[in-house]
Design an enzyme around this catalytic site. Sequence first.
Site, PDB file in Angstrom:
ATOM      1  N   GLU A 154     -11.579  16.946  24.644  1.00 39.61           N
ATOM      2  CA  GLU A 154     -11.541  17.097  23.169  1.00 39.61           C
ATOM      3  C   GLU A 154     -12.618  16.112  22.562  1.00 39.61           C
ATOM      4  OE1 GLU A 154      -7.804  16.720  21.606  1.00 39.61           O
ATOM      5  OE2 GLU A 154      -8.269  17.635  19.700  1.00 39.61           O
TER       6      GLU A 154
ATOM      7  N   ARG B 293      -5.541  18.210   7.397  1.00 35.36           N
ATOM      8  CA  ARG B 293      -4.743  18.158   8.532  1.00 35.36           C
ATOM      9  C   ARG B 293      -3.445  18.609   8.350  1.00 35.36           C
ATOM     10  NH1 ARG B 293      -5.548  13.718  13.357  1.00 35.36           N
ATOM     11  NH2 ARG B 293      -6.322  15.596  14.921  1.00 35.36           N
TER      12      ARG B 293
ATOM     13  N   ASP C 267     -11.166  21.329  17.951  1.00 35.60           N
ATOM     14  CA  ASP C 267     -10.242  20.961  16.850  1.00 35.60           C
ATOM     15  C   ASP C 267     -11.058  21.094  15.582  1.00 35.60           C
ATOM     16  OD1 ASP C 267      -8.623  19.446  14.980  1.00 35.60           O
ATOM     17  OD2 ASP C 267      -7.669  18.224  16.506  1.00 35.60           O
TER      18      ASP C 267
ATOM     19  N   GLU D  93      -2.460  22.052  15.451  1.00 33.39           N
ATOM     20  CA  GLU D  93      -1.984  20.559  15.543  1.00 33.39           C
ATOM     21  C   GLU D  93      -1.976  20.028  13.917  1.00 33.39           C
ATOM     22  OE1 GLU D  93      -5.013  17.396  17.038  1.00 33.39           O
ATOM     23  OE2 GLU D  93      -3.718  17.120  18.594  1.00 33.39           O
TER      24      GLU D  93
ATOM     25  N   HIS E 145      -7.516  23.391  18.910  1.00 35.57           N
ATOM     26  CA  HIS E 145      -6.487  23.282  17.844  1.00 35.57           C
ATOM     27  C   HIS E 145      -7.109  23.566  16.520  1.00 35.57           C
ATOM     28  CE1 HIS E 145      -5.011  19.156  20.279  1.00 35.57           C
ATOM     29  NE2 HIS E 145      -4.160  20.423  20.444  1.00 35.57           N
TER      30      HIS E 145
END
Length: 283
Positions: A143, A208, A176, A237, A202
């Site tokens: 990641e 977020r 992500d 996530e 993600h």
Amino acid sequence: MFKYSYDSLVYYGEDVEKSIERLAKFGYDAIELVGEPDNYDTKQVRKLVSDYGISVSSICSIYNEQRDLAHPDPAKRRQAIDYVKRVADMSAEVGAPVMIVAPTACMKTSSLADIEDEIKWAIEGIREGGEYAAKLNVKLCIEAWNRYETYMLNRLDQAIDMMKKVNLPNVGIMGDTFHMNIEEADIAEAIRKSGDALIHIHFADSNRAAPGMGHIDFAPILKALKEINYQGYVTFEILPAAADPFGVMRKGGGQEFFDNYTKKCIDYIKSIEKAIAKGDEIQ
Ligand code: LER
Ligand code: MN
């Protein structure tokens, strides 16, 4: 249709059965577990997911100072490799096909030694962990994180470069969208360029929070995933908007991340997925 899962990291302190029950109720295919092998009874988790008709998509490993594959101290690197192996065991025990691997500790924003040496140690560590995981039929995905969380890999092309140097069939990369929104020139293009190397992803919005609550346009991202014939899970996530999200959760904050955002995430992305399939113009 994509397969959907939710990173239980944000279900801080919750009994795993409650988390699994919630995800099954809102139509998820799987749960992403936190890479803390001591916190789970893996036999019980395997039974629970099967009872509720879902799977374990993946393990979100936690890389901190004690788990730094790029640390100049060989004893610390050994500790980090042992951690990767323990998470690989956990993955196999709960039936998760993929576990996340990161070359350094999260929030380590500068190198402690020559960066080329650190990259070499990280590659060696991921390779040893990957060889171990291969015997268990578990894949590792590297990641990339944004520049405020790591100095080593910030974009998918850099993760692919490391993946190629590790050079194992069971080691790929992941994206992500929270990090990609900061670092990639074009999120969809980065996905297309990754192709088969992309084995996990993600999803979170720019802040977020649940997709739809920030300013990322998820339609081109879903289209790019379709174009590369993405076979992995789309895993949400999401975390509280704070430098220390766990501090927020420890104090009882972040309640919206349980029922409210769990439902919002999947409903929003599935509605875009359906519109794309129908060929509708996405607003
Ligand atoms: C770190 O910011 C991250 O994206 C996670 O997947 C690992 O905790
Ligand atoms: Mn992530």
